[in-house]
Write a protein that holds these residues in place. Structure first.
Motif, PDB file in Angstrom:
ATOM      1  N   LYS A   1       0.835  -1.217   0.000  1.00 61.89           N
ATOM      2  CA  LYS A   1       0.000   0.000   0.000  1.00 61.89           C
ATOM      3  C   LYS A   1       0.861   1.255   0.000  1.00 61.89           C
ATOM      4  CE  LYS A   1      -3.917  -2.247   0.674  1.00 61.89           C
ATOM      5  NZ  LYS A   1      -4.812  -2.419  -0.424  1.00 61.89           N
TER       6      LYS A   1
ATOM      7  N   GLY B   1      -5.650  10.639  -5.959  1.00 61.57           N
ATOM      8  CA  GLY B   1      -6.686  10.098  -5.082  1.00 61.57           C
ATOM      9  C   GLY B   1      -7.966   9.746  -5.822  1.00 61.57           C
ATOM     10  N   HIS B   2      -8.015   9.977  -7.129  1.00 61.24           N
ATOM     11  CA  HIS B   2      -9.229   9.682  -7.892  1.00 61.24           C
ATOM     12  C   HIS B   2      -8.984   8.533  -8.858  1.00 61.24           C
ATOM     13  CE1 HIS B   2     -10.091  14.237  -7.286  1.00 61.24           C
ATOM     14  NE2 HIS B   2     -10.410  13.525  -6.223  1.00 61.24           N
ATOM     15  N   TYR B   3      -9.960   7.636  -8.956  1.00 63.69           N
ATOM     16  CA  TYR B   3      -9.843   6.545  -9.920  1.00 63.69           C
ATOM     17  C   TYR B   3      -9.828   7.107 -11.337  1.00 63.69           C
ATOM     18  CZ  TYR B   3     -10.498   3.141  -6.263  1.00 63.69           C
ATOM     19  OH  TYR B   3     -10.341   2.380  -5.139  1.00 63.69           O
ATOM     20  N   GLN B   4      -8.971   6.513 -12.179  1.00 68.15           N
ATOM     21  CA  GLN B   4      -8.781   7.036 -13.524  1.00 68.15           C
ATOM     22  C   GLN B   4      -9.555   6.226 -14.560  1.00 68.15           C
ATOM     23  OE1 GLN B   4      -6.850   9.922 -14.067  1.00 68.15           O
ATOM     24  NE2 GLN B   4      -7.159   9.900 -11.851  1.00 68.15           N
ATOM     25  N   GLY B   5      -9.753   6.829 -15.714  1.00 67.99           N
ATOM     26  CA  GLY B   5     -10.414   6.134 -16.815  1.00 67.99           C
ATOM     27  C   GLY B   5      -9.515   6.125 -18.027  1.00 67.99           C
ATOM     28  N   PRO B   6      -9.659   5.108 -18.884  1.00 64.12           N
ATOM     29  CA  PRO B   6      -8.758   4.976 -20.040  1.00 64.12           C
ATOM     30  C   PRO B   6      -8.877   6.116 -21.056  1.00 64.12           C
ATOM     31  CG  PRO B   6     -10.502   3.313 -20.096  1.00 64.12           C
ATOM     32  CD  PRO B   6     -10.600   4.003 -18.780  1.00 64.12           C
ATOM     33  N   ASP B   7      -9.946   6.916 -20.969  1.00 63.07           N
ATOM     34  CA  ASP B   7     -10.102   8.018 -21.924  1.00 63.07           C
ATOM     35  C   ASP B   7      -8.964   9.019 -21.835  1.00 63.07           C
ATOM     36  OD1 ASP B   7     -12.434   6.891 -22.588  1.00 63.07           O
ATOM     37  OD2 ASP B   7     -13.742   8.442 -21.749  1.00 63.07           O
ATOM     38  N   TYR B   8      -8.280   9.062 -20.692  1.00 61.55           N
ATOM     39  CA  TYR B   8      -7.283  10.105 -20.486  1.00 61.55           C
ATOM     40  C   TYR B   8      -5.856   9.590 -20.631  1.00 61.55           C
ATOM     41  CZ  TYR B   8     -11.526  12.273 -19.103  1.00 61.55           C
ATOM     42  OH  TYR B   8     -12.814  12.744 -19.140  1.00 61.55           O
TER      43      TYR B   8
ATOM     44  N   LYS C   1      -3.718   7.533 -10.017  1.00 60.94           N
ATOM     45  CA  LYS C   1      -4.693   7.370  -8.928  1.00 60.94           C
ATOM     46  C   LYS C   1      -4.030   7.610  -7.570  1.00 60.94           C
ATOM     47  CE  LYS C   1      -7.704   5.337  -5.993  1.00 60.94           C
ATOM     48  NZ  LYS C   1      -6.952   5.513  -4.762  1.00 60.94           N
TER      49      LYS C   1
END
Lengths: 299, 288
Positions: free
Chosen positions: A30, A288-295, A284
């Protein structure tokens, strides 16, 4: 049936191997150690494109990604190598000039290996002449399964010779070897014949890399090191898509071979989509935010 | 013979077409209208939400490319299956204070709502798409396309009708969703997941999580692979600002509806479908 006593079959306890992998997978990595592991894993990736539809443009784009995986975050490490077919080596070499990123080429009638040895040697020499720093060859599984271990030993030794200064990675294609004993034996043969790396799979056969198979190979590397003092590298390839899996592999390496192997000189991931998942997890951890493949870039 | 021990139902979450427990192993207590203990519900974490978004994203391509007619059939089928489970819903709504008549009215309205949106699946494009007048040699038209993955904070005080009323228009428009069920009354929502699971709805199209809302709002708003967020309850100012700010990171479509009475005629409308659609306009050259 063993036709030559030089290669000894090492019995493998299947249940114990799988249990050990299961136990090591429970390790919790972690926060800071996770970020460190993610970056380490990224620096070990052999960014790979091995498709019939590969073009010069695609290879250039891949090299760009290898140099700078996520341009908006400059502190992210570059990958270890770009892995392409021999006729793309020159393009990759040009694109990566001035960087420390190696060009790896699959050679010797990849992915089947089903060509006469002189042709496979020519293929290898061509890749090296074009500038490949590393060569990924595949053993003849048919001969291996028939018990022709000397044939396999000789072909690896011959291709190692053709490589010259280039590093040789020997693909065992473990998905076609059926048993852990065979995986262990093929690993021993490859290392005896001069492999700098042993590699699980071509990525064209399912199942590709699995963690138990990797553990068996890592133990072969350890025993070979105790016997000869020579450090051989390991490259699981195919089927490793998530950062979580990558970290689990790192734990296997650390627990089996120790920290000396935890760098891209001795450990690599053969993968294409893994890099993006590692990047998403690194971002991430930072935002602290979950990412998306669009970026993230597609390849 | 000893007395039979009643088998208590375990309420889990609904993610990717199966019913996992929360990865955290945490639960919270759910009480009935008398304040007596009713059941344990999963106290989902950000990781459960992450897994649900992965499932919703994976399901999006298949669901959005189903024909409108087929989506309509499946919504209708959800209504049919709900009818079969009437007794279960009457019981669960009864536990949280609905009279039998009120419970039946809630179930009737929920089924009607599904049928209503089933009808709209192949009509909203005709009503809201357009052919546009332009002063050049082009055929110019606008069509609607689903937004993508929608995160939903379901109505807190209407665990069945309210839940159905927010899910139906989203999936009727070809989107997939991750829903946080009513925190206080999650049980009918999980039973609705069982209905979905037996109604030809592909796994991952609707994912339902339970848990503490204040712990989950941040992640529902900030996930970069979520394209839109919906809430219908009155929220405090601080929470609203938080949702807006976090959503702005990837320009999520934030849909706010202030609906307290789900029987109102305004609470169902084709505009609810259009809220989760993107307009694509095409300029097609034509010769004279």
């Amino acid at each position: 049936m063993i036709q030559n006593n030089k290669f000894e079959v090492v019995p493998i306890d299947r249940v114990a191997v799988e249990e050990r992998v299961g136990r090591l997978n429970k390790r919790s990595i972690k926060k800071e150690s996770k970020v460190q592991a993610l970056k380490l894993a990224l620096s070990m990736v052999d960014l790979t494109t091995l498709e019939g539809k590969d073009s010069e443009g695609k290879v250039r784009q891949l090299c760009q990604k290898a140099k700078s995986p996520h341009p908006s975050m400059p502190d992210i490490p570059s990958v270890a190598a770009v892995c392409v077919y021999p006729n793309m080596v020159r393009i990759a070499k040009e694109s990566l000039r001035g960087t420390k990123i190696n060009v790896a080429s699959v050679a010797s009638a990849f992915p089947s290996g089903m060509a006469p040895l002189p042709i496979r040697i020519e293929d290898t020499k061509y890749a090296v002449e074009e500038g490949a720093d590393e060569v990924d060859m595949v053993i003849t599984r048919g001969a291996f399964l028939e018990g022709e271990y000397n044939f396999v030993f000789d072909e690896i030794a011959a291709i190692k010779e053709a490589c010259g200064d280039a590093h040789l990675k020997v693909i065992l294609e473990t998905g076609e070897l059926h048993t852990y004993e065979n995986v262990r034996l093929a690993s021993d043969i490859a290392m005896e014949a001069g492999a700098d790396f042993i590699k699980t799979s071509t990525g064209k056969i399912s199942p590709a890399a699995t963690q138990p198979v990797t553990l068996v190979m890592l133990e072969a590397i350890r025993d070979f090191y105790y016997k000869t003092d020579k450090m051989v590298g390991m490259k699981p390839a195919g089927g490793i898509r998530t950062a979580k899996q990558a970290i689990q592999y790192l734990v296997l390496v650390k627990e089996t071979l120790g920290a000396a192997w935890l760098n891209n000189e001795y450990f690599r991931f053969g993968a294409s989509s893994l890099a993006n998942d590692l990047l998403m997890q690194i971002v991430k951890q930072q935002t602290g935010h979950y990412q998306g493949p669009d970026y993230f870039s597609i390849d | 013979m000893s007395d039979r021990i009643e088998v208590q139902k375990t309420y889990k979450t609904y993610v990717g077409g199966s019913f996992p427990r929360s990865e955290s192993g945490h639960y919270y207590k759910v009480f009935d209208s008398e304040g007596d203990f009713l059941a344990n519900a999963c106290r989902c974490t950000r990781k459960d939400f992450r897994d649900a978004v992965l499932a919703a994203r994976a399901a999006f391509k298949g669901w959005s490319s189903r024909t409108s007619y087929n989506k309509g059939q499946i919504l209708y089928r959800i209504g049919e299956m709900m009818e079969n489970r009437r007794d279960q819903f009457v019981k669960e709504l009864g536990q949280i204070g609905f009279t039998k008549e009120e419970a039946n009215a809630d179930i009737n309205a929920s089924i009607d709502r599904l049928i209503y949106y089933a009808g709209w699946t192949d009509k909203y494009q005709q009503v809201f798409g357009s052919v546009n007048p332009v002063a050049s040699a082009h055929f110019n038209f606008s069509i609607l396309e689903p937004t993508g993955v929608v995160s939903v904070l379901a109505p807190e005080n209407s665990p069945l009708l309210g839940l159905v009323s927010v899910i139906a228009p989203i999936i009727a428009g070809g989107n997939t969703c991750v829903v946080h069920a009513s925190e206080q009354y999650p049980l009918p929502s999980i039973s609705f997941a069982e209905v979905l699971n037996s109604s030809d709805v592909p796994g991952g199209v609707v994912n339902i999580l339970t848990g503490i809302r204040s712990e989950l709002v941040e992640h529902f708003s900030s996930h970069m692979d979520v394209n839109s967020i919906l809430y219908t309850d009155k929220l405090d100012k601080e929470t609203k600002i938080k949702i807006d700010e976090l959503s702005s990171n990837n320009i999520k479509r934030v849909v706010k509806k202030n609906i307290s009475d789900w029987y109102e005629t305004d609470s169902a409308s084709p505009y609810f479908v259009v809220d989760f659609q993107e307009t694509k306009t095409t300029w097609h050259p034509v010769g004279f």
